[in-house]
Scaffold this active site. Sequence first.
Site, PDB file in Angstrom:
ATOM      1  N   LYS A 157       0.840  -1.196   0.000  1.00 20.91           N
ATOM      2  CA  LYS A 157       0.000   0.000   0.000  1.00 20.91           C
ATOM      3  C   LYS A 157       0.872   1.242   0.000  1.00 20.91           C
ATOM      4  CE  LYS A 157      -3.964  -1.841   2.623  1.00 20.91           C
ATOM      5  NZ  LYS A 157      -4.744  -1.695   3.863  1.00 20.91           N
ATOM      6  N   HIS A 207     -16.561  -8.037   7.573  1.00 20.93           N
ATOM      7  CA  HIS A 207     -16.408  -6.827   8.358  1.00 20.93           C
ATOM      8  C   HIS A 207     -17.337  -6.976   9.564  1.00 20.93           C
ATOM      9  CE1 HIS A 207     -16.173  -2.300   8.884  1.00 20.93           C
ATOM     10  NE2 HIS A 207     -17.153  -2.658   9.682  1.00 20.93           N
ATOM     11  N   LYS A 235     -21.696   0.888   3.872  1.00 22.51           N
ATOM     12  CA  LYS A 235     -22.523  -0.208   4.356  1.00 22.51           C
ATOM     13  C   LYS A 235     -23.950  -0.050   3.832  1.00 22.51           C
ATOM     14  CE  LYS A 235     -19.722  -0.254   8.513  1.00 22.51           C
ATOM     15  NZ  LYS A 235     -19.621   0.299   9.878  1.00 22.51           N
ATOM     16  N   ARG A 289     -18.434   7.140  18.160  1.00 21.32           N
ATOM     17  CA  ARG A 289     -19.736   7.802  18.010  1.00 21.32           C
ATOM     18  C   ARG A 289     -20.823   6.729  17.928  1.00 21.32           C
ATOM     19  NH1 ARG A 289     -20.096   6.072  12.691  1.00 21.32           N
ATOM     20  NH2 ARG A 289     -18.174   6.294  11.520  1.00 21.32           N
TER      21      ARG A 289
END
Lengths: 446, 446, 162, 162
Positions: A157, A207, A235, A289
């Site tokens: 990466k 995930h 998502k 959050r």
Amino acid sequence: MFKKVLIANRGEIALRIVRAARELGVRSVVVHSEADADSLPVLLADEAICIGPASAQQSYLNIPNILSAAIISGADAIHPGYGFLAENAQFAEMIAEHGVTFIGPTPENMRMLGDKATARRIAREAGVPVVPGTDALESVAEALAAAAQIGYPVILKASAGGGGRGMRVVHTPDGLENAVLQAKEEARAAFGNPEIYLEKYVEEPKHVEVQVLGDGKKVVHLWERDCSIQRRHQKLLEEAPSTLPQEVRRGLTGAAVKLAKHINYQSAGTLEFLVDREGNYYFIEMNTRIQVEHPVTEMITGVDLVAEQFRIAAGEGLRLKQKDIISRGHAIEARINAEDPDRNFRPSIGKVETVLWPGGTGVRVDSHLYTGYEIPSHYDSLLGKVIVWAEDRQAAIKRMQRALGEAVVDGPGLKTTIPFHKKVLDNAFFRRGAIYTNFIARRMSE
Amino acid sequence: MFKKVLIANRGEIALRIVRAARELGVRSVVVHSEADADSLPVLLADEAICIGPASAQQSYLNIPNILSAAIISGADAIHPGYGFLAENAQFAEMIAEHGVTFIGPTPENMRMLGDKATARRIAREAGVPVVPGTDALESVAEALAAAAQIGYPVILKASAGGGGRGMRVVHTPDGLENAVLQAKEEARAAFGNPEIYLEKYVEEPKHVEVQVLGDGKKVVHLWERDCSIQRRHQKLLEEAPSTLPQEVRRGLTGAAVKLAKHINYQSAGTLEFLVDREGNYYFIEMNTRIQVEHPVTEMITGVDLVAEQFRIAAGEGLRLKQKDIISRGHAIEARINAEDPDRNFRPSIGKVETVLWPGGTGVRVDSHLYTGYEIPSHYDSLLGKVIVWAEDRQAAIKRMQRALGEAVVDGPGLKTTIPFHKKVLDNAFFRRGAIYTNFIARRMSE
Amino acid sequence: MNPKEVKAILQAMVATDTNELTLETPDYKLSVRRAAAVQQQIAQPLAVAATQEQDVPPQTRAQTAEPQQQTPAEKPAASDCPGCQEITAPIVGTFYRKPAPDAEPFVNVGDRVEKGQVVCIIEAMKLFNEIESEVSGVIKKILVEDGEPVEYGQPLFLVEPA
Amino acid sequence: MNPKEVKAILQAMVATDTNELTLETPDYKLSVRRAAAVQQQIAQPLAVAATQEQDVPPQTRAQTAEPQQQTPAEKPAASDCPGCQEITAPIVGTFYRKPAPDAEPFVNVGDRVEKGQVVCIIEAMKLFNEIESEVSGVIKKILVEDGEPVEYGQPLFLVEPA
């Protein structure tokens, strides 16, 4: 408990927080842009204050106006929802200086987990596995040594990269030298910086994320959610619990609690993991959050996460004990976006002329839509969430099919993700739980 | 499981059954009157057959047309909902003769519990307490002796009476002689028959009912509901569980199972009890059908009662074990009727121009309304049910207040029971659980 | 855009003494002219609604149901025969044109029928119910195939009264 | 665009004695001509909605909310002063007419103001922000009391340009 909460958000999550506040006996002030003046949270809140024009930069991200709104309305707390200012440590500090409580984690919590590199370091400190990898590579030899230690396949990466660009998967040592040279060249061309690093390539991962609640001292988990059904890291459909074996669920949730305790985490938070086919899990990042998909956790545990955020921020401490948090049945959430699945999920705006949400047993709807609502073009495309609960995953799938079958969200030219969700629910791989982050790309594109 | 179910009902319960059928993979045929042709269950069912004009007598009670509809559509089962033909043993027998399964109790079950006198006898056989009382009184002396044995206060009732007429409460032996003579006279004047009997007068009772499921052999209970909030014997607001002490709950539910087992009860059924202030409970009657208020039980147990009715009728047997049926949290249902609470609950009809049902955590809505729906004048006034679940009774009350606060059901001249429910929820006696069948008369009339 | 909405617009035009109206949206174009209360013209919207309806296969009806825009029973319009009256099914059952499989039909198109004359049989619960005409006239159309199930109120025949 | 809205427009046309109307937006184009065509004007359906809003007392707002019929902010209509322009609040905060408690107000009704002239202060986050007029003209009305909180875009002054 607080007397009055300012809600610095819009759409379904603003409505979610108005509802929680009302049930707790806390008055609500919704701040809004001019474009959201006739939105449902604005209409249902106890008070509403316009803080700027449609542009989010000048309204929902306009810290001076939001803070002024808190001061003139006499709010003693601010709930930021998700997105916008939810993970802005500076905002949390500023409002604290004005004596207003931020309903969320401490600024320190946010800063520690704000960038991936620091979060990885903290995870390692806490003894939570992360995807094995290197720092910036100095040489091909170093790459070969690291890959040999980590095990193939590996992924290269660009340090300056992001969004999937400049990545290169290598399956055997033979290909590594060439790949390193090419990846450096690509990185230089794409980002002006040839620096690259190497990581274990987790193939077809799930995930899976763990919901935690902490009060700065104690931390509990509320089990996990599987959010593998993603399109370009967005998502679309989430479920709880995952279909992972019990021992992997125990491992994941234990690791999450360990990490959150390590940093004295406060409020609701989510630890994201990649899980490979062997059940190995790797911490990726923590979202400090409330999340869009929090209702699936509420459905299986019976806990009102937003109300708990209020209680913790108000200093009431964590009243839940781990042994009382039982994962019961199965829940699925479908995000209903104003997007056209047949045209590459292109956003679709306009007036909503017909809304008929599903009802009945085990169905929950969180949405700010109403008949006649004009979808503004300035914000994200989420129109609402349909959440179902049933005794097991197969029953939940059938219930969601039934619920989406009776849902109508219509208007001139308006397209939603409802037909796409129906196809996902009908897919044989989905039905047997064979879902990985590449599910949509691999199973849903024809 | 069945292939196709005919639903011999209308409104919200028809929709409830369409939903259950769809989740079970059973095709649905809704039969309907001309007045209900564009109702939501008709539109959402797989098939719809018109069976008569608006009059219920000529449509929903028209056995030949309903049976013909089953035959021409190839339905292998009929779900009767509640009301109409739900407790008609002859209908159940007729459809069985045509090879169609009745989703409900056996005709024998229905007959045994169809009249109160037989039901009382069966309860006594099963050892379940009924309100102590006499047969027709021969003399004042007999009345005095019975009252002395039963204990005061007692109530005198006309054998031919009903609807509260000809009743007379007596608190001491002194007043009994006169009361007997007067009651006989009144009974003669009112019903042409002077025969009266005597019963224990249960003061300020709670109306508590136990939900059971049986498969003809095994019986389980799904805890109890408190339905004391009634207006002229019409339930308006129900909750589960009751606020009764644990030992009374155990006693009641045990008695209900004993009675249902005694008659080899099959399908969903409800045993109604009066409970006095000391926690003594008396069986009154059994409703051999699904009830309007069944969702509160579904919310606290997670069991889909209508789906279980299907499974039992299809011969799959009772799959639930008593130990797995846990009463969790608290649920409340508010019946939203098209009635004007300010004008003595006068029915209110018309076009529904705005519908905005509540959503969010712990809220369920069962309703056949949609924007533009014309409420027909021929049937009962139930427009829908708002049901909430929360961790305890106080939280459930707050949630219901929040939910009803955001509900809008509006149209020209249309009135609903929503404002009335808000007053009940705000009443201090209600909030501390001091609810008896005279609650509305005593606490809500000013 | 559905007929109710068009009607609402037309009523509004009459009430407000409006003579012409044109409405174009991405989905439809509506133009109306009410010249001196004689001409009345409706553009495509009805056709649009009708087309959408036809695209919906019956088995997926539940999935696409939009209550506001649906009409209940798909009754054949009597409009192909102006002035005709319908004979409708008074009970639910199976429609038969003949008293017995090898017999002649009770009536054929073009036949004259008298009020009270048996025009068909509806079988319900193994009973054969003779259905009589409610009107005297000539059979113009038979709307149901022999052996088809019929619901209450479903039109069976169109009769031109005479 | 729905029939109610068309009807509202037609009624508005009658009320305003309008004979022809053409309305084009990205979504639709509407043109109407009534009886004796003379004038052309665009109707104000928004005004209809605004009237209903005033009937709802603020404290019961949540209980009686009917989103479809509400408009957001209770902005005073500029219509009491035709041709006037509004000076609106560019930030959220507390409105002050004077630079200091014992000072004179920046402007009074009847004063002439020049574009760029300070007309009030809005206090936000303990900072006093001077607000300048966006127009030259005469102050006809002051819409907010001294010391009152103001939201973004709230009209503060009506100015007759000159």
